[in-house]
Structures are given as structure tokens and as C-alpha cells.
Design a protein around this motif. Structure first.
Motif, PDB file in Angstrom:
ATOM      1  N   ALA A  21       0.817  -1.003   0.139  1.00 17.06           N
ATOM      2  CA  ALA A  21      -0.046  -0.012   0.016  1.00 17.06           C
ATOM      3  C   ALA A  21       0.967   1.382  -0.076  1.00 17.06           C
ATOM      4  O   ALA A  21       1.234   1.686   1.061  1.00 17.06           O
ATOM      5  CB  ALA A  21      -0.841   0.063   1.201  1.00 17.06           C
ATOM      6  N   LYS A  22       1.364   1.540  -1.100  1.00 17.23           N
ATOM      7  CA  LYS A  22       2.133   2.990  -1.410  1.00 17.23           C
ATOM      8  C   LYS A  22       1.375   4.282  -1.135  1.00 17.23           C
ATOM      9  O   LYS A  22       0.295   4.263  -1.609  1.00 17.23           O
ATOM     10  CB  LYS A  22       3.090   2.812  -2.586  1.00 17.23           C
ATOM     11  CG  LYS A  22       4.043   1.899  -2.592  1.00 17.23           C
ATOM     12  CD  LYS A  22       4.895   2.033  -3.891  1.00 17.23           C
ATOM     13  CE  LYS A  22       6.243   1.241  -3.831  1.00 17.23           C
ATOM     14  NZ  LYS A  22       6.995   1.546  -4.791  1.00 17.23           N
ATOM     15  N   PRO A  23       2.151   5.029  -0.800  1.00 20.72           N
ATOM     16  CA  PRO A  23       1.208   6.495  -0.891  1.00 20.72           C
ATOM     17  C   PRO A  23       0.958   7.157  -2.018  1.00 20.72           C
ATOM     18  O   PRO A  23       1.860   6.592  -2.895  1.00 20.72           O
ATOM     19  CB  PRO A  23       2.097   7.432  -0.130  1.00 20.72           C
ATOM     20  CG  PRO A  23       3.189   6.570   0.677  1.00 20.72           C
ATOM     21  CD  PRO A  23       3.255   5.127   0.162  1.00 20.72           C
ATOM     22  N   LYS A  24      -0.039   7.971  -2.078  1.00 21.64           N
ATOM     23  CA  LYS A  24      -0.345   8.429  -3.399  1.00 21.64           C
ATOM     24  C   LYS A  24      -0.191  10.006  -3.698  1.00 21.64           C
ATOM     25  O   LYS A  24      -0.374  10.477  -2.721  1.00 21.64           O
ATOM     26  CB  LYS A  24      -1.639   7.918  -3.985  1.00 21.64           C
ATOM     27  CG  LYS A  24      -1.736   6.474  -4.339  1.00 21.64           C
ATOM     28  CD  LYS A  24      -3.399   6.176  -4.607  1.00 21.64           C
ATOM     29  CE  LYS A  24      -3.403   4.854  -5.005  1.00 21.64           C
ATOM     30  NZ  LYS A  24      -4.939   4.269  -5.182  1.00 21.64           N
ATOM     31  N   LEU A  25       0.346  10.529  -4.648  1.00 16.37           N
ATOM     32  CA  LEU A  25       0.399  11.767  -5.039  1.00 16.37           C
ATOM     33  C   LEU A  25      -0.488  12.119  -6.111  1.00 16.37           C
ATOM     34  O   LEU A  25      -0.232  11.648  -7.271  1.00 16.37           O
ATOM     35  CB  LEU A  25       1.785  12.152  -5.420  1.00 16.37           C
ATOM     36  CG  LEU A  25       1.965  13.746  -5.828  1.00 16.37           C
ATOM     37  CD1 LEU A  25       1.556  14.627  -4.672  1.00 16.37           C
ATOM     38  CD2 LEU A  25       3.414  13.813  -6.420  1.00 16.37           C
ATOM     39  N   THR A  26      -1.493  12.974  -6.135  1.00 19.45           N
ATOM     40  CA  THR A  26      -2.220  13.260  -7.179  1.00 19.45           C
ATOM     41  C   THR A  26      -2.079  14.879  -7.421  1.00 19.45           C
ATOM     42  O   THR A  26      -2.026  15.637  -6.560  1.00 19.45           O
ATOM     43  CB  THR A  26      -4.052  13.187  -6.852  1.00 19.45           C
ATOM     44  OG1 THR A  26      -4.108  11.814  -6.381  1.00 19.45           O
ATOM     45  CG2 THR A  26      -4.576  13.607  -7.990  1.00 19.45           C
ATOM     46  N   VAL A  27      -1.769  15.108  -8.828  1.00 22.06           N
ATOM     47  CA  VAL A  27      -1.515  16.474  -9.230  1.00 22.06           C
ATOM     48  C   VAL A  27      -2.703  16.883 -10.315  1.00 22.06           C
ATOM     49  O   VAL A  27      -3.129  16.320 -11.259  1.00 22.06           O
ATOM     50  CB  VAL A  27      -0.315  16.473 -10.063  1.00 22.06           C
ATOM     51  CG1 VAL A  27       0.035  18.015 -10.381  1.00 22.06           C
ATOM     52  CG2 VAL A  27       0.785  15.957  -9.057  1.00 22.06           C
ATOM     53  N   LYS A  28      -3.506  18.028  -9.791  1.00 29.12           N
ATOM     54  CA  LYS A  28      -4.510  18.396 -10.684  1.00 29.12           C
ATOM     55  C   LYS A  28      -4.111  19.839 -11.086  1.00 29.12           C
ATOM     56  O   LYS A  28      -3.324  20.434 -10.462  1.00 29.12           O
ATOM     57  CB  LYS A  28      -5.799  18.599  -9.775  1.00 29.12           C
ATOM     58  CG  LYS A  28      -6.405  17.263  -9.118  1.00 29.12           C
ATOM     59  CD  LYS A  28      -7.559  17.611  -8.204  1.00 29.12           C
ATOM     60  CE  LYS A  28      -7.884  16.266  -7.558  1.00 29.12           C
ATOM     61  NZ  LYS A  28      -9.005  16.611  -6.694  1.00 29.12           N
ATOM     62  N   TRP A  29      -4.595  20.109 -12.228  1.00 29.67           N
ATOM     63  CA  TRP A  29      -4.274  21.524 -12.809  1.00 29.67           C
ATOM     64  C   TRP A  29      -5.309  21.828 -13.664  1.00 29.67           C
ATOM     65  O   TRP A  29      -5.944  21.250 -14.314  1.00 29.67           O
ATOM     66  CB  TRP A  29      -2.826  21.457 -13.405  1.00 29.67           C
ATOM     67  CG  TRP A  29      -2.693  20.649 -14.631  1.00 29.67           C
ATOM     68  CD1 TRP A  29      -2.985  21.092 -16.092  1.00 29.67           C
ATOM     69  CD2 TRP A  29      -2.282  19.310 -14.773  1.00 29.67           C
ATOM     70  NE1 TRP A  29      -2.673  20.067 -16.812  1.00 29.67           N
ATOM     71  CE2 TRP A  29      -2.387  18.940 -16.148  1.00 29.67           C
ATOM     72  CE3 TRP A  29      -1.924  18.400 -13.798  1.00 29.67           C
ATOM     73  CZ2 TRP A  29      -2.017  17.761 -16.469  1.00 29.67           C
ATOM     74  CZ3 TRP A  29      -1.724  17.258 -14.160  1.00 29.67           C
ATOM     75  CH2 TRP A  29      -1.786  16.896 -15.559  1.00 29.67           C
ATOM     76  N   SER A  30      -5.370  23.285 -13.815  1.00 28.09           N
ATOM     77  CA  SER A  30      -6.256  24.149 -14.888  1.00 28.09           C
ATOM     78  C   SER A  30      -5.456  25.393 -15.215  1.00 28.09           C
ATOM     79  O   SER A  30      -4.790  25.813 -14.458  1.00 28.09           O
ATOM     80  CB  SER A  30      -7.657  24.128 -14.371  1.00 28.09           C
ATOM     81  OG  SER A  30      -7.580  25.003 -13.160  1.00 28.09           O
TER      82      SER A  30
END
Length: 132
Positions: A21-30
Motif C-alpha cells: 500500500a504505497k502512498p499516492k500523489l495526485t496532481v490536478k491543474w487547470s
């Protein structure tokens, strides 16, 4: 004997799920305030500690986009570079390359189990970031 075996299997399964169970990084942009006629194809590439870890799908600047990656917990240098396609060639979306703003984010962050970076590339006022 059967209970002992069952307990060993359960312990191994639980330990394996914790390790995987690895950590997650979410990158959102607009993008905001896009100049008419300059709605480029873009993508973002994420670098952790100087190493490329993922590149998003391609969308127009007028379409919000995101990417989610598995990362390691702890303190890391995170860099997000936006690229624009101009005449079939991918180039960094920077003032140096004659774009209106630098579409870059770079910071040292302590990554936890769930991380979200939301970037707004505003042609009028620059790049802003929100970290969750």
C-alpha cells in the motif's frame, strides 16, 4: 496445527498488504485566462528528487487534467513541469520559450499516505498551488 497455519497466513497477508500500500500523489491543474487562439495541447510531468516518475495524458489548456502516482513517504523535492505542444514539438511552458507564464511548480514536501497538489496556471497572474 490448523489454527497456527491460518494465523500465519493471515499475518503474511496483512503484512504484504501494508508493504504494497504505497502512498499516492495526485496532481490536478487547470488554466485560466487563456488567450483566444492559444489553447495548446499540454501535459504535465512529475519529478521526485530529480527523477521523472510520471507524465499525464494530453489535453487542451481549456480542459482540466490530473495524474495520480505512487510515491514514497517522507521529505522529497517535488517538481511539476507543464509542457505545451507547438508545431508538433513538446517544449517547457515557460516565459523563456515565449509563453505568457512559467507553468512550473517546485517545492520540498513531506509526502504522506495521500497527497494532492492543485495547480492553477493563470495567464494573467501566474502559477498558484494548493497542497492537501
Amino acid at each position: 496445527m490448523k489454527i497456527k497455519t491460518l494465523l500465519l497466513i493471515l499475518a503474511a497477508t496483512f503484512t504484504t498488504s501494508l508493504v504494497s500500500a504505497k502512498p499516492k500523489l495526485t496532481v490536478k491543474w487547470s488554466f485560466l485566462n487563456i488567450v483566444e487562439g492559444y489553447d495548446h495541447d499540454t501535459k504535465c510531468t512529475v519529478f521526485i528528487d530529480g527523477k521523472e516518475v510520471g507524465t499525464s495524458s494530453v489535453t487542451k489548456e481549456s480542459q482540466a487534467n490530473s495524474i495520480t502516482l505512487k510515491v514514497k513517504k517522507g521529505k522529497h523535492n517535488v517538481k511539476i513541469m507543464n509542457y505545451a505542444s507547438y508545431e508538433g514539438k513538446w517544449e517547457e511552458h515557460t516565459i523563456e520559450n515565449t509563453y505568457s507564464i512559467d507553468c512550473i511548480y517546485e517545492n520540498e514536501l513531506t509526502l504522506k499516505s495521500k497527497n494532492t497538489i492543485t495547480l492553477v496556471f493563470d495567464i494573467d497572474s501566474g502559477t498558484t498551488a494548493t497542497i492537501e
